[in-house]
Design a protein around this motif. Structure first.
Motif, mmCIF file in Angstrom:
data_model
loop_
_atom_site.group_PDB
_atom_site.id
_atom_site.type_symbol
_atom_site.label_atom_id
_atom_site.label_comp_id
_atom_site.label_asym_id
_atom_site.label_seq_id
_atom_site.Cartn_x
_atom_site.Cartn_y
_atom_site.Cartn_z
ATOM 1 N N ILE A 20 0.822 -1.070 0.165
ATOM 2 C CA ILE A 20 0.199 -0.445 -0.144
ATOM 3 C C ILE A 20 0.869 1.516 -0.065
ATOM 4 O O ILE A 20 0.974 1.921 -0.630
ATOM 5 C CB ILE A 20 -0.953 0.100 0.865
ATOM 6 C CG1 ILE A 20 -2.031 -1.030 1.270
ATOM 7 C CG2 ILE A 20 -1.827 1.981 1.028
ATOM 8 C CD1 ILE A 20 -2.503 -1.433 1.852
ATOM 9 N N ILE A 21 1.925 1.324 0.813
ATOM 10 C CA ILE A 21 2.759 2.537 0.744
ATOM 11 C C ILE A 21 3.636 2.049 -0.647
ATOM 12 O O ILE A 21 3.193 3.434 -1.099
ATOM 13 C CB ILE A 21 3.457 2.053 1.859
ATOM 14 C CG1 ILE A 21 3.496 2.616 3.373
ATOM 15 C CG2 ILE A 21 4.841 3.175 1.713
ATOM 16 C CD1 ILE A 21 3.650 1.347 3.917
ATOM 17 N N GLY A 22 4.028 1.323 -1.221
ATOM 18 C CA GLY A 22 4.991 1.022 -2.084
ATOM 19 C C GLY A 22 4.161 2.087 -3.283
ATOM 20 O O GLY A 22 4.263 2.516 -3.805
ATOM 21 N N MET A 23 2.342 1.467 -2.970
ATOM 22 C CA MET A 23 1.221 2.281 -4.714
ATOM 23 C C MET A 23 1.385 3.457 -4.203
ATOM 24 O O MET A 23 1.642 4.500 -5.643
ATOM 25 C CB MET A 23 -0.080 1.332 -4.164
ATOM 26 C CG MET A 23 -0.329 0.055 -4.426
ATOM 27 S SD MET A 23 -0.446 -0.390 -6.351
ATOM 28 C CE MET A 23 -1.288 -0.511 -5.853
ATOM 29 N N PHE A 24 1.542 3.920 -3.058
ATOM 30 C CA PHE A 24 0.786 4.889 -3.114
ATOM 31 C C PHE A 24 1.964 6.499 -3.147
ATOM 32 O O PHE A 24 2.021 7.657 -4.126
ATOM 33 C CB PHE A 24 0.518 6.001 -1.355
ATOM 34 C CG PHE A 24 -0.608 5.456 -0.881
ATOM 35 C CD1 PHE A 24 -1.260 6.780 -1.678
ATOM 36 C CD2 PHE A 24 -1.045 4.608 -0.236
ATOM 37 C CE1 PHE A 24 -3.034 6.858 -1.961
ATOM 38 C CE2 PHE A 24 -2.682 4.566 0.143
ATOM 39 C CZ PHE A 24 -3.310 5.650 -0.451
ATOM 40 N N SER A 25 3.149 5.684 -2.539
ATOM 41 C CA SER A 25 4.433 6.780 -3.306
ATOM 42 C C SER A 25 5.024 6.565 -5.056
ATOM 43 O O SER A 25 5.549 7.617 -4.990
ATOM 44 C CB SER A 25 5.860 6.058 -2.019
ATOM 45 O OG SER A 25 5.955 5.304 -2.060
ATOM 46 N N PHE A 26 4.517 5.748 -4.948
ATOM 47 C CA PHE A 26 6.060 5.583 -6.537
ATOM 48 C C PHE A 26 4.300 5.391 -7.772
ATOM 49 O O PHE A 26 3.815 6.676 -8.267
ATOM 50 C CB PHE A 26 6.535 3.685 -6.619
ATOM 51 C CG PHE A 26 7.468 3.794 -5.576
ATOM 52 C CD1 PHE A 26 8.236 4.591 -6.169
ATOM 53 C CD2 PHE A 26 7.863 2.886 -5.030
ATOM 54 C CE1 PHE A 26 9.544 4.439 -5.067
ATOM 55 C CE2 PHE A 26 8.278 3.153 -3.861
ATOM 56 C CZ PHE A 26 9.113 3.531 -4.118
ATOM 57 N N LEU A 191 -9.738 -1.935 -5.172
ATOM 58 C CA LEU A 191 -9.227 -3.096 -5.626
ATOM 59 C C LEU A 191 -8.061 -3.679 -4.664
ATOM 60 O O LEU A 191 -7.960 -4.558 -4.952
ATOM 61 C CB LEU A 191 -8.749 -2.364 -8.026
ATOM 62 C CG LEU A 191 -8.451 -3.456 -8.172
ATOM 63 C CD1 LEU A 191 -9.908 -4.245 -8.903
ATOM 64 C CD2 LEU A 191 -7.873 -3.035 -9.736
ATOM 65 N N VAL A 192 -7.167 -2.652 -4.746
ATOM 66 C CA VAL A 192 -5.809 -3.016 -4.426
ATOM 67 C C VAL A 192 -6.327 -3.713 -2.793
ATOM 68 O O VAL A 192 -5.991 -4.971 -2.571
ATOM 69 C CB VAL A 192 -4.842 -2.322 -3.565
ATOM 70 C CG1 VAL A 192 -4.087 -2.160 -2.904
ATOM 71 C CG2 VAL A 192 -4.103 -1.522 -5.663
ATOM 72 N N ILE A 195 -7.492 -7.399 -2.671
ATOM 73 C CA ILE A 195 -6.946 -7.690 -3.732
ATOM 74 C C ILE A 195 -6.350 -8.751 -2.612
ATOM 75 O O ILE A 195 -5.896 -9.573 -2.134
ATOM 76 C CB ILE A 195 -6.192 -7.692 -4.944
ATOM 77 C CG1 ILE A 195 -6.669 -7.500 -6.191
ATOM 78 C CG2 ILE A 195 -4.718 -8.751 -5.168
ATOM 79 C CD1 ILE A 195 -5.670 -6.777 -7.072
ATOM 80 N N LEU A 196 -5.721 -7.802 -1.647
ATOM 81 C CA LEU A 196 -4.804 -7.298 -0.363
ATOM 82 C C LEU A 196 -6.128 -8.694 0.726
ATOM 83 O O LEU A 196 -5.025 -9.504 1.665
ATOM 84 C CB LEU A 196 -4.562 -6.250 -0.018
ATOM 85 C CG LEU A 196 -3.078 -6.190 -0.795
ATOM 86 C CD1 LEU A 196 -2.673 -4.661 -0.089
ATOM 87 C CD2 LEU A 196 -2.086 -6.408 -1.274
ATOM 88 N N LEU A 197 -7.100 -7.798 0.796
ATOM 89 C CA LEU A 197 -7.445 -8.959 1.739
ATOM 90 C C LEU A 197 -7.786 -10.049 1.248
ATOM 91 O O LEU A 197 -7.815 -11.565 1.690
ATOM 92 C CB LEU A 197 -9.534 -8.139 1.831
ATOM 93 C CG LEU A 197 -9.406 -7.217 2.597
ATOM 94 C CD1 LEU A 197 -11.032 -6.753 2.638
ATOM 95 C CD2 LEU A 197 -8.594 -7.651 3.796
ATOM 96 N N ILE A 198 -8.329 -10.835 -0.142
ATOM 97 C CA ILE A 198 -8.132 -12.103 -0.538
ATOM 98 C C ILE A 198 -7.051 -12.784 -0.729
ATOM 99 O O ILE A 198 -6.712 -13.837 -0.037
ATOM 100 C CB ILE A 198 -8.625 -11.975 -2.550
ATOM 101 C CG1 ILE A 198 -9.971 -11.784 -2.599
ATOM 102 C CG2 ILE A 198 -8.152 -13.657 -3.088
ATOM 103 C CD1 ILE A 198 -9.937 -11.348 -4.323
ATOM 104 N N ALA A 199 -5.880 -11.964 -0.277
ATOM 105 C CA ALA A 199 -4.191 -12.869 -0.479
ATOM 106 C C ALA A 199 -4.040 -12.514 1.412
ATOM 107 O O ALA A 199 -4.149 -13.851 1.633
ATOM 108 C CB ALA A 199 -3.277 -11.463 -0.305
#
Ligand SMILES: Nc1ncnc2c1ncn2[C@@H]1O[C@H](COP(=O)(O)OP(=O)(O)OP(=O)(O)O)[C@@H](O)[C@H]1O
Ligand SMILES: [Mg+2]
Length: 471
Positions: A20-26, A191-192, A195-199
């Motif tokens: 999540i942090i990566g998605m936000f920052s990049f 969506l993210v 997906i993460l909840l599913i993971a």
């Protein structure tokens, strides 16, 4: 140490957080740039659209009204251009747009909030000047007074006969851009997270399954029973563990068998020795005596003639008495009847007496608080231990004094047989191959009664054997 399950969960949570942090920052940072870039493109098309709509309406209008002053000219142009600007504004309500006249050095029309007749001169540092020079579009991000916010937009040159006669521009407030951005982010974020909840739940499900499998496996290992079919279901790692367990179990069984064999062998050997000793004693003791009786009876037969019967009968009497004594001695050694009749303490006492006479070793026999009879097998055990302990002292200790203490404590019997003689190395004795049976037998007898058997000895420091048996 965390369990594997906890560790996997922790790992998944860490991965999710970093994602999540990566998605936000990049990703989202990139996304913001893309949106801003799109806005530049869009404002450019609006500026171009404005340019084509204004075609034929601006500078040439002024050609025959050159007597008007600047303010009047601006007002006139405003009036002419405003409907066109309004048209564009209607199609793109979030965007601001307008036209700067180079000749008048002023904005001559803009939307959406324009009051006709306003004179908005081009500032000295306006990027419009760059466009006049380069004849190319210019992107800008700046504070807009008219929109009262940060805007992104574009200046687009309006060129007539190869000359820049002004610029059209279009912009959009950053707050609006941000809204656009946020809508997109939300779409992706949902969506993210999905997906993460599913993971995450997938991981929980998998670790649960794994645990279930593990518990079945544990059960199977406990019973040491895995069918061929299950072998295919369990992972190779688990099967490796299983094989190790089977091997270990086989080893234990093997050792057990070896141990049993050892014990049987020792018991048989002890029996054999005892039989040998008995046969020797019978042969050398009673056998000799009975043989002497037989010989003497022969002599009596002969003596009949010589009338020396009385003398021979005396000899036979003596021999018979000796035989009885000898048989008694053997019987006593096998199992003293006094143990049944008089009890443990009296039996040990007479053992001590005989021992002292035989070996010239003084025994200090101490009895503490011992006033009752014990079960017969326990009495025999304690008696045998005393017997063996004393015999060992006579055989090895090289001393003339021994100590026996027997005590009946609250819930156990404590027996100690000690000497201050030669002593021995207990570790070496325990690892030695040709061990005698004495110490081993004492220990085994004690174990039968759930007792504790201990030997303390050091070369030169004497030996103490202690037995504690709960009652
Ligand atoms: N009181 C003692 N003083 C010195 N050494 C001892 C004493 N008791 C035992 N040992 C040592 O411990 C060894 C083992 O004793 P253990 O009674 O088990 O065997 P053993 O007397 O040699 O044979 P067995 O008792 O079978 O006739 C002995 O060989 C001896 O070296
Ligand atoms: Mg012995």
């Amino acid at each position: 140490m965390l369990s594997i399950k906890r560790r996997i969960h922790l790992l998944v949570i860490i991965i999710i957080s970093f994602t999540i942090i990566g998605m936000f920052s990049f990703h989202f940072f990139d996304y913001w740039n893309v949106i801003v870039e799109n806005e530049y493109k869009k404002t450019k098309s609006i500026a171009i659209l404005l340019d084509t709509q204004l075609e034929g309406t601006y500078e040439d209008l002024l050609a025959d009204t050159s007597t008007l002053n600047k303010r009047e000219k601006v007002r006139l142009l405003n009036k002419k251009l405003q409907p066109v600007i309004n048209n564009v504004t209607k199609s793109f309500p979030e965007y601001g747009s307008g036209y700067y006249s180079k000749k008048l050095q002023s904005i001559v029309a803009f939307g959406p909030n324009f009051e006709a007749g306003e004179l908005l001169d081009i500032q000295a540092n306006s990027p419009a000047r760059i466009v006049y020079k380069t004849k190319k579009s210019y992107q800008f991000k700046a504070y807009s007074q008219t929109r009262n916010s940060q805007v992104v937009g574009i200046y687009h040159p309006v060129i007539r006969h190869g000359e820049v006669i002004g610029v059209t521009w279009a912009n959009i407030a950053l707050t609006d851009v941000f809204e656009l951005f946020w809508v997109q982010v939300k779409k992706r974020l949902i969506l993210v997270i999905f997906i993460l909840l599913i993971a995450y739940f997938g991981t929980i499900y998998i670790t649960r399954q794994y645990e279930k499998g593990l518990s079945i496996f544990r059960n199977r290992v406990h019973k040491l029973d895995i069918s061929e079919e299950e072998k295919r279901v369990f992972s190779p790692e688990l099967m490796a563990v299983y094989n190790e367990v089977v091997k270990a179990k086989e080893m234990v069984v093997d050792n057990e068998r070896k141990y049993q064999r050892d014990i049987t062998e020792k018991i048989l050997r002890a029996q054999e020795q005892e039989r040998k000793r008995l046969s020797r004693e019978l042969h050398d003791g009673v056998g000799q005596l009975l043989y002497s009786i037989l010989v003497t009876l022969k002599l009596v037969e002969n003596a009949k003639k010589e009338c020396r019967i009385e003398e021979q009968i005396n000899v036979i009497e003596g021999l018979t008495n000796s035989s009885i004594e000898e048989i008694k001695r053997i019987a006593l050694h096998l199992r003293p009847s006094s143990l049944d009749d008089l009890g443990l303490i009296s039996s040990i006492r007479s053992l001590v007496e005989r021992y002292e006479n035989t070996f010239q070793i003084k025994v200090d026999f101490k009895i503490v608080n011992f006033s009752r009879r014990l079960e017969p097998e326990l009495e025999t055990t304690l008696y045998r231990i005393c017997q063996e302990g004393l015999t060992n002292i006579a055989k090895y200790a090289e001393t003339n004094k021994a100590f026996i203490t027997i005590e009946l404590a609250k819930d156990e019997i404590q027996l100690e047989i000690a000497d201050r003689g030669k002593g021995f190395n207990t570790i070496e004795a325990a690892s030695g191959e040709n061990n005698g049976l004495g110490l081993y037998g004492m220990k085994e007898r004690t174990k039968l009664f759930n007792g504790i058997f201990r030997v303390r000895s050091k070369p030169g420091e004497g030996t103490a054997i202690s037995v504690r048996i709960p009652i």
